[in-house]
Design a protein around this motif. Structure first.
Motif, PDB file in Angstrom:
ATOM      1  N   PHE A   1      25.965  14.213  -3.665  1.00  0.00           N
ATOM      2  CA  PHE A   1      27.133  13.503  -4.165  1.00  0.00           C
ATOM      3  C   PHE A   1      28.364  14.010  -3.427  1.00  0.00           C
ATOM      4  O   PHE A   1      28.340  15.079  -2.818  1.00  0.00           O
ATOM      5  CB  PHE A   1      27.295  13.736  -5.670  1.00  0.00           C
ATOM      6  CG  PHE A   1      26.215  13.084  -6.482  1.00  0.00           C
ATOM      7  CD1 PHE A   1      26.376  11.796  -6.958  1.00  0.00           C
ATOM      8  CD2 PHE A   1      25.031  13.757  -6.751  1.00  0.00           C
ATOM      9  CE1 PHE A   1      25.367  11.186  -7.689  1.00  0.00           C
ATOM     10  CE2 PHE A   1      24.027  13.161  -7.483  1.00  0.00           C
ATOM     11  CZ  PHE A   1      24.191  11.867  -7.951  1.00  0.00           C
ATOM     12  N   ALA A   2      29.447  13.276  -3.515  1.00  0.00           N
ATOM     13  CA  ALA A   2      30.689  13.697  -2.870  1.00  0.00           C
ATOM     14  C   ALA A   2      31.238  14.955  -3.525  1.00  0.00           C
ATOM     15  O   ALA A   2      31.755  15.845  -2.848  1.00  0.00           O
ATOM     16  CB  ALA A   2      31.725  12.580  -2.912  1.00  0.00           C
ATOM     17  N   SER A   3      31.107  15.041  -4.845  1.00  0.00           N
ATOM     18  CA  SER A   3      31.669  16.170  -5.587  1.00  0.00           C
ATOM     19  C   SER A   3      30.888  16.364  -6.882  1.00  0.00           C
ATOM     20  O   SER A   3      30.118  15.501  -7.288  1.00  0.00           O
ATOM     21  CB  SER A   3      33.134  15.887  -5.931  1.00  0.00           C
ATOM     22  OG  SER A   3      33.216  14.788  -6.828  1.00  0.00           O
ATOM     23  N   SER A   4      31.151  17.491  -7.554  1.00  0.00           N
ATOM     24  CA  SER A   4      30.484  17.733  -8.836  1.00  0.00           C
ATOM     25  C   SER A   4      30.969  16.724  -9.877  1.00  0.00           C
ATOM     26  O   SER A   4      30.206  16.337 -10.769  1.00  0.00           O
ATOM     27  CB  SER A   4      30.694  19.167  -9.302  1.00  0.00           C
ATOM     28  OG  SER A   4      32.057  19.460  -9.397  1.00  0.00           O
TER      29      SER A   4
ATOM     30  N   ALA B   1      28.919  17.196  -1.321  1.00  0.00           N
ATOM     31  CA  ALA B   1      29.516  17.192   0.024  1.00  0.00           C
ATOM     32  C   ALA B   1      30.713  18.131   0.103  1.00  0.00           C
ATOM     33  O   ALA B   1      30.928  18.773   1.137  1.00  0.00           O
ATOM     34  CB  ALA B   1      29.929  15.771   0.414  1.00  0.00           C
ATOM     35  N   ASP B   2      31.457  18.254  -0.993  1.00  0.00           N
ATOM     36  CA  ASP B   2      32.650  19.108  -0.949  1.00  0.00           C
ATOM     37  C   ASP B   2      32.333  20.595  -0.980  1.00  0.00           C
ATOM     38  O   ASP B   2      33.230  21.435  -0.947  1.00  0.00           O
ATOM     39  CB  ASP B   2      33.643  18.735  -2.050  1.00  0.00           C
ATOM     40  CG  ASP B   2      33.118  18.922  -3.466  1.00  0.00           C
ATOM     41  OD1 ASP B   2      31.976  19.410  -3.644  1.00  0.00           O
ATOM     42  OD2 ASP B   2      33.858  18.580  -4.403  1.00  0.00           O
ATOM     43  N   GLU B   3      31.043  20.952  -1.021  1.00  0.00           N
ATOM     44  CA  GLU B   3      30.650  22.359  -0.929  1.00  0.00           C
ATOM     45  C   GLU B   3      29.861  22.639   0.352  1.00  0.00           C
ATOM     46  O   GLU B   3      29.275  23.692   0.513  1.00  0.00           O
ATOM     47  CB  GLU B   3      29.861  22.787  -2.173  1.00  0.00           C
ATOM     48  CG  GLU B   3      28.577  22.055  -2.416  1.00  0.00           C
ATOM     49  CD  GLU B   3      27.877  22.460  -3.705  1.00  0.00           C
ATOM     50  OE1 GLU B   3      28.327  23.375  -4.419  1.00  0.00           O
ATOM     51  OE2 GLU B   3      26.841  21.843  -4.004  1.00  0.00           O
ATOM     52  N   THR B   4      29.861  21.690   1.271  1.00  0.00           N
ATOM     53  CA  THR B   4      29.146  21.855   2.533  1.00  0.00           C
ATOM     54  C   THR B   4      30.126  21.798   3.697  1.00  0.00           C
ATOM     55  O   THR B   4      31.050  20.979   3.723  1.00  0.00           O
ATOM     56  CB  THR B   4      28.077  20.765   2.735  1.00  0.00           C
ATOM     57  OG1 THR B   4      28.713  19.502   2.831  1.00  0.00           O
ATOM     58  CG2 THR B   4      27.079  20.749   1.601  1.00  0.00           C
ATOM     59  N   ASN B   5      29.905  22.677   4.631  1.00  0.00           N
ATOM     60  CA  ASN B   5      30.675  22.680   5.879  1.00  0.00           C
ATOM     61  C   ASN B   5      32.191  22.653   5.657  1.00  0.00           C
ATOM     62  O   ASN B   5      32.909  21.948   6.345  1.00  0.00           O
ATOM     63  CB  ASN B   5      30.231  21.507   6.764  1.00  0.00           C
ATOM     64  CG  ASN B   5      30.523  21.774   8.215  1.00  0.00           C
ATOM     65  OD1 ASN B   5      30.635  22.917   8.647  1.00  0.00           O
ATOM     66  ND2 ASN B   5      30.665  20.720   8.984  1.00  0.00           N
ATOM     67  N   VAL B   6      32.658  23.411   4.675  1.00  0.00           N
ATOM     68  CA  VAL B   6      34.083  23.497   4.375  1.00  0.00           C
ATOM     69  C   VAL B   6      34.642  24.687   5.146  1.00  0.00           C
ATOM     70  O   VAL B   6      34.182  25.822   4.945  1.00  0.00           O
ATOM     71  CB  VAL B   6      34.331  23.680   2.860  1.00  0.00           C
ATOM     72  CG1 VAL B   6      35.814  23.815   2.569  1.00  0.00           C
ATOM     73  CG2 VAL B   6      33.722  22.521   2.088  1.00  0.00           C
TER      74      VAL B   6
ATOM     75  N   THR C   1      24.807  24.588   1.359  1.00  0.00           N
ATOM     76  CA  THR C   1      23.567  23.908   1.722  1.00  0.00           C
ATOM     77  C   THR C   1      22.390  24.871   1.730  1.00  0.00           C
ATOM     78  O   THR C   1      21.318  24.552   1.205  1.00  0.00           O
ATOM     79  CB  THR C   1      23.703  23.214   3.094  1.00  0.00           C
ATOM     80  OG1 THR C   1      24.837  22.349   3.063  1.00  0.00           O
ATOM     81  CG2 THR C   1      22.465  22.426   3.441  1.00  0.00           C
ATOM     82  N   LEU C   2      22.567  26.044   2.322  1.00  0.00           N
ATOM     83  CA  LEU C   2      21.493  27.031   2.378  1.00  0.00           C
ATOM     84  C   LEU C   2      20.993  27.344   0.966  1.00  0.00           C
ATOM     85  O   LEU C   2      19.789  27.359   0.708  1.00  0.00           O
ATOM     86  CB  LEU C   2      21.967  28.306   3.074  1.00  0.00           C
ATOM     87  CG  LEU C   2      20.988  29.472   3.120  1.00  0.00           C
ATOM     88  CD1 LEU C   2      19.740  29.098   3.920  1.00  0.00           C
ATOM     89  CD2 LEU C   2      21.659  30.697   3.724  1.00  0.00           C
ATOM     90  N   GLU C   3      21.898  27.569   0.039  1.00  0.00           N
ATOM     91  CA  GLU C   3      21.512  27.909  -1.327  1.00  0.00           C
ATOM     92  C   GLU C   3      20.756  26.770  -2.002  1.00  0.00           C
ATOM     93  O   GLU C   3      19.683  26.980  -2.569  1.00  0.00           O
ATOM     94  CB  GLU C   3      22.745  28.258  -2.160  1.00  0.00           C
ATOM     95  CG  GLU C   3      22.401  28.590  -3.594  1.00  0.00           C
ATOM     96  CD  GLU C   3      23.594  29.039  -4.414  1.00  0.00           C
ATOM     97  OE1 GLU C   3      23.384  29.338  -5.608  1.00  0.00           O
ATOM     98  OE2 GLU C   3      24.723  29.096  -3.890  1.00  0.00           O
TER      99      GLU C   3
END
Length: 186
Positions: free
Chosen positions: A14-17, A41-46, A53-55
């Protein structure tokens, strides 16, 4: 891989939580018959932040893969090698987050929505990524100290020998190299 496939495991992004919560996807029957893990998405590649993503991908792999394939080692219920090590790291066996972790605990996850199984999934993530070097930076160590204390493979080995033995046991064929986004065929 067979276990993950048989459970029809998938990552839902999703874009965000907030978007995840509004979707109601995990409360509905949309994912019935699937093993779902979310990622926003807002917790990836920021820039300037650790990429989640790894987690989240590792949660999917450990819960749908390692846990059912090696239930006595990586099962997320009390009494497995993983959860026995986790109980040592938390300073006791707690089915819910305690008001305060005992002195000397080095794993003190405090999300009250996370049950014992969830705590085991998080513990697997922290231990394996520490072993592989993902947490080994002074700024990262300070950032995660509220939840997890060992930041290097050596600190993990010294502080949590039970999980170190488990994660380095060659019979389980766990990763020995941190993913870097560059993959080559064999």
């Amino acid at each position: 891989v067979q276990s993950i496939r048989s459970r029809r495991a998938l990552l839902v992004m999703f874009a965000s939580s907030d978007e995840l919560e509004r979707s109601g996807v995990f409360e509905s029957n949309v994912l019935e018959g699937y093993w779902g893990q979310d990622l926003q998405a807002d917790e990836t590649n920021v820039p300037g932040r650790f990429d989640a993503t790894l987690e989240e991908v590792l949660h999917l792999i450990s819960s749908a893969g390692y846990s059912p394939v090696y239930p006595e080692a990586f099962g997320e219920r009390a009494g497995t090698l993983l959860t026995d090590a986790m109980d040592l790291a938390r300073g006791g066996r707690f089915n819910a987050v305690p008001n305060q972790y005992p002195e000397g605990a080095w794993y003190h996850y405090d999300d009250r929505t996370c049950d014992y199984r969830c705590m085991a999934t998080e513990y697997f993530y922290w231990a394996l990524t520490t072993l592989l070097g993902a947490q080994d930076a002074p700024e990262r160590c300070a950032e995660i100290a509220r939840e997890w204390e060992p930041c290097t493979a050596l600190q993990l080995e010294m502080r949590d020998p039970a999980v170190h033995r488990l994660l380095t046991d060659p019979q389980y064929k766990l990763p020995t190299v941190l993913p870097d986004g560059v993959y080559r065929g064999q």
